[in-house]
Design a protein around this motif. Structure first.
Motif, PDB file in Angstrom:
ATOM      1  N   ILE A 110      27.295 -27.928  27.064  1.00  0.00           N
ATOM      2  CA  ILE A 110      27.777 -28.720  28.206  1.00  0.00           C
ATOM      3  C   ILE A 110      26.845 -28.549  29.401  1.00  0.00           C
ATOM      4  N   PHE A 111      26.393 -27.331  29.628  1.00  0.00           N
ATOM      5  CA  PHE A 111      25.462 -27.057  30.724  1.00  0.00           C
ATOM      6  C   PHE A 111      24.188 -27.902  30.582  1.00  0.00           C
ATOM      7  N   TRP A 161      26.928 -40.514  34.638  1.00  0.00           N
ATOM      8  CA  TRP A 161      27.905 -39.428  34.738  1.00  0.00           C
ATOM      9  C   TRP A 161      29.137 -39.666  33.880  1.00  0.00           C
ATOM     10  N   VAL A 208      23.817 -30.761  28.926  1.00  0.00           N
ATOM     11  CA  VAL A 208      24.163 -32.174  29.151  1.00  0.00           C
ATOM     12  C   VAL A 208      24.212 -32.482  30.647  1.00  0.00           C
ATOM     13  N   ILE A 209      24.835 -31.589  31.412  1.00  0.00           N
ATOM     14  CA  ILE A 209      24.960 -31.791  32.861  1.00  0.00           C
ATOM     15  C   ILE A 209      23.588 -31.741  33.535  1.00  0.00           C
ATOM     16  N   THR A 258      21.626 -34.908  32.677  1.00  0.00           N
ATOM     17  CA  THR A 258      22.193 -36.054  33.397  1.00  0.00           C
ATOM     18  C   THR A 258      21.760 -36.022  34.857  1.00  0.00           C
ATOM     19  N   PHE A 259      21.776 -34.840  35.455  1.00  0.00           N
ATOM     20  CA  PHE A 259      21.339 -34.708  36.847  1.00  0.00           C
ATOM     21  C   PHE A 259      19.871 -35.111  36.988  1.00  0.00           C
ATOM     22  N   SER A 307      19.558 -38.779  36.802  1.00  0.00           N
ATOM     23  CA  SER A 307      20.174 -39.466  37.942  1.00  0.00           C
ATOM     24  C   SER A 307      19.278 -39.436  39.173  1.00  0.00           C
ATOM     25  N   CYS A 333      30.634 -34.328  26.983  1.00  0.00           N
ATOM     26  CA  CYS A 333      31.252 -33.002  27.163  1.00  0.00           C
ATOM     27  C   CYS A 333      32.594 -32.922  26.449  1.00  0.00           C
ATOM     28  N   CYS A 336      28.023 -38.581  30.544  1.00  0.00           N
ATOM     29  CA  CYS A 336      28.009 -37.113  30.548  1.00  0.00           C
ATOM     30  C   CYS A 336      29.414 -36.566  30.297  1.00  0.00           C
ATOM     31  N   PHE A 337      30.400 -37.139  30.978  1.00  0.00           N
ATOM     32  CA  PHE A 337      31.793 -36.695  30.830  1.00  0.00           C
ATOM     33  C   PHE A 337      32.253 -36.823  29.381  1.00  0.00           C
TER      34      PHE A 337
END
Length: 453
Positions: free
Chosen positions: A143-144, A348, A146-147, A150-151, A154, A355, A351-352
């Motif tokens: 998950i980390f 995002w 993926v975040i 995504t950041f 973005s 996760c 991303c959600f």
């Protein structure tokens, strides 16, 4: 509303094609295939057949992208050739299963290999464990990642593509080095002959095993179409997308076949079938360099998976953005950030959902859904080439493939679809059910958009 900008060149597009394709699959899947077919010759045949299907598809998408160089790629091809409803069902399945399911699996695989270096990250190391739910450090790390990705994406496509280029080059060079070391330090002609000449009977049972095993090889390269999702951000898309597909897919297919040839020339088939944690590349490295090579391979696979995930996160969000612009998905996903020129909301939301799939943890089953659903939509889209040629008969100077190429793809992919429907109905047909569940959702969104307009 600020639009997406054409900032990517041919090199960037090739990097997205190759980088999105090369994940963890090529380092693992051969073990799965070898156990099923029990023959070195059939193992190579499966990879060659998967490579042929992939290349045929890429050539067909070269014609599609040359004729319809609009943002959204496969989604827009289905919309303009068939209908908005069919295009929505593709986008819906892409969001729920195909793109996000693949990303969940890739990031879990990444965490698994990082765990070989840092044992704290492990599927059995639980932060939360109850009778109904558990959360492991492996899931948390996935998950980390993926975040973080995504950041990065973005913050602007240039940053996302820079990361993509670096990681694509790194993993291509890594595979080339594995091939070179394997060829000069561990390759034995006697091992290759022994693997290739394991006897087998060509009958219905063998064909059935080939159809089951090819899902693994196809999954290792299923994302070759992702570059079409970002058509609106590639310079000269009519020329560059078809070139990127041909070059990128060609590079990856050649590397995959070479690497499997090295596996068979260094390792007896029994060692390939019994590779620890199914990582045949690690078995290869340990055979040549010893136990410490496991950590080197773990880094190589983690880098490969990271680059694959980055490319897919970058491209997938563009489809949901386009669907929102067409008023058949959440309207806020059509927002483009004025400063970064990226579809932030789409990134995002993607991303959600990734996760959620990682937390769900049933990603192995999702792989069958991904392959089955992907091949169905690939086949429908390529079948649409013949209709597209009539609809766009006045277009000039566009790339066209000979008729035997889409026909060959349709025949081969339809055979796989039929085989999987018969042989693995419990893990493939649910993917089709997910697609059909999108029909009432489409009518809801279509009715809502009509009221708003």
């Amino acid at each position: 509303m600020s639009e997406l900008k054409r900032t990517l060149n041919l090199q960037d597009a090739v990097s997205i094609v190759a980088g999105s394709m090369i994940g963890s699959g090529i380092f693992i899947v051969s073990t799965f295939i070898a156990r099923i077919v029990n023959s070195g010759l059939l193992l190579i045949f499966v990879w060659l057949l998967a490579g042929l299907i992939t290349m045929l598809g890429a050539l067909c998408y070269g014609e599609l992208s040359s004729t319809i160089p609009d943002e959204g790629g496969q989604y827009i091809y289905l919309k303009k050739i068939f209908s908005k409803k069919l295009a929505f069902l593709y986008g819906w399945t892409l969001f729920l299963v195909i793109q996000t399911g693949t990303l969940a699996a890739v990031n879990i695989a990444l965490a698994k290999f990082i765990g070989l270096i840092f044992p704290l990250i492990n599927a059995n190391n639980y932060l939360i464990k109850t009778a109904y739910y558990s959360l492991s450090t492996e899931q948390l790390f996935a998950i980390f990642v993926v975040i973080v990705l995504t950041f990065i994406n973005s913050r602007g496509i240039k940053l996302g593509v820079l990361v993509q280029n670096i990681f694509t080059l790194t993993k291509i060079l890594s595979i080339i080095l594995i091939v070179i070391f394997g060829l000069f330090l561990g390759f034995h002609l006697s091992v290759l002959k022994a693997n290739l000449f394991i006897p087998f009977i060509l009958n219905f049972e063998t064909i059935k095993l080939l159809m089951i095993s090819i899902t693994g090889a196809l999954f290792a390269s299923i994302t070759w179409n992702n570059v079409t999702f970002i058509t609106s951000e590639i310079k000269h898309p009519r020329k560059n997308i078809k070139k990127a597909l041909f070059i990128g897919v060609g590079i990856v297919v050649c590397l995959y076949c070479l690497l499997n040839f090295i596996y068979l020339g260094v390792l007896p088939l029994e060692l390939i079938k019994t590779s620890p944690q199914d990582i045949v590349a690690a078995q290869l490295a340990q055979q040549i360099f010893g136990q410490k090579a496991l950590y080197i391979i773990a880094v190589v696979i983690a880098v490969s998976a990271f680059g694959c995930a980055n490319g897919m996160i970058l491209t997938g969000a563009r489809v949901y953005y386009k669907m929102a612009k067409d008023r058949i998905f959440f309207r806020k996903l059509a927002y483009i950030d004025r400063k970064t020129r990226t579809p932030k909301n789409s990134l995002w939301l993607q991303c959600f959902w990734i996760c959620i799939l990682v937390l769900w943890g049933n990603y192995a089953q999702l792989l069958d859904y991904v392959i089955y659903s992907s091949i169905i939509f690939y086949t429908i889209t390529i079948f649409g080439i013949f209709r597209m040629r009539k609809l766009y008969s006045n277009e000039k100077n566009i790339f066209k493939v000979p008729n035997f190429i889409p026909i060959a793809f349709i025949v081969l992919s339809s055979t796989i679809i039929l085989s999987l429907s018969i042989l693995k109905p419990l893990t493939t047909l649910p993917g089709l059910i997910i697609t059909f569940l999108g029909i009432p959702v489409y009518f809801f969104w279509n009715k809502t958009s009509c009221k708003d307009s």
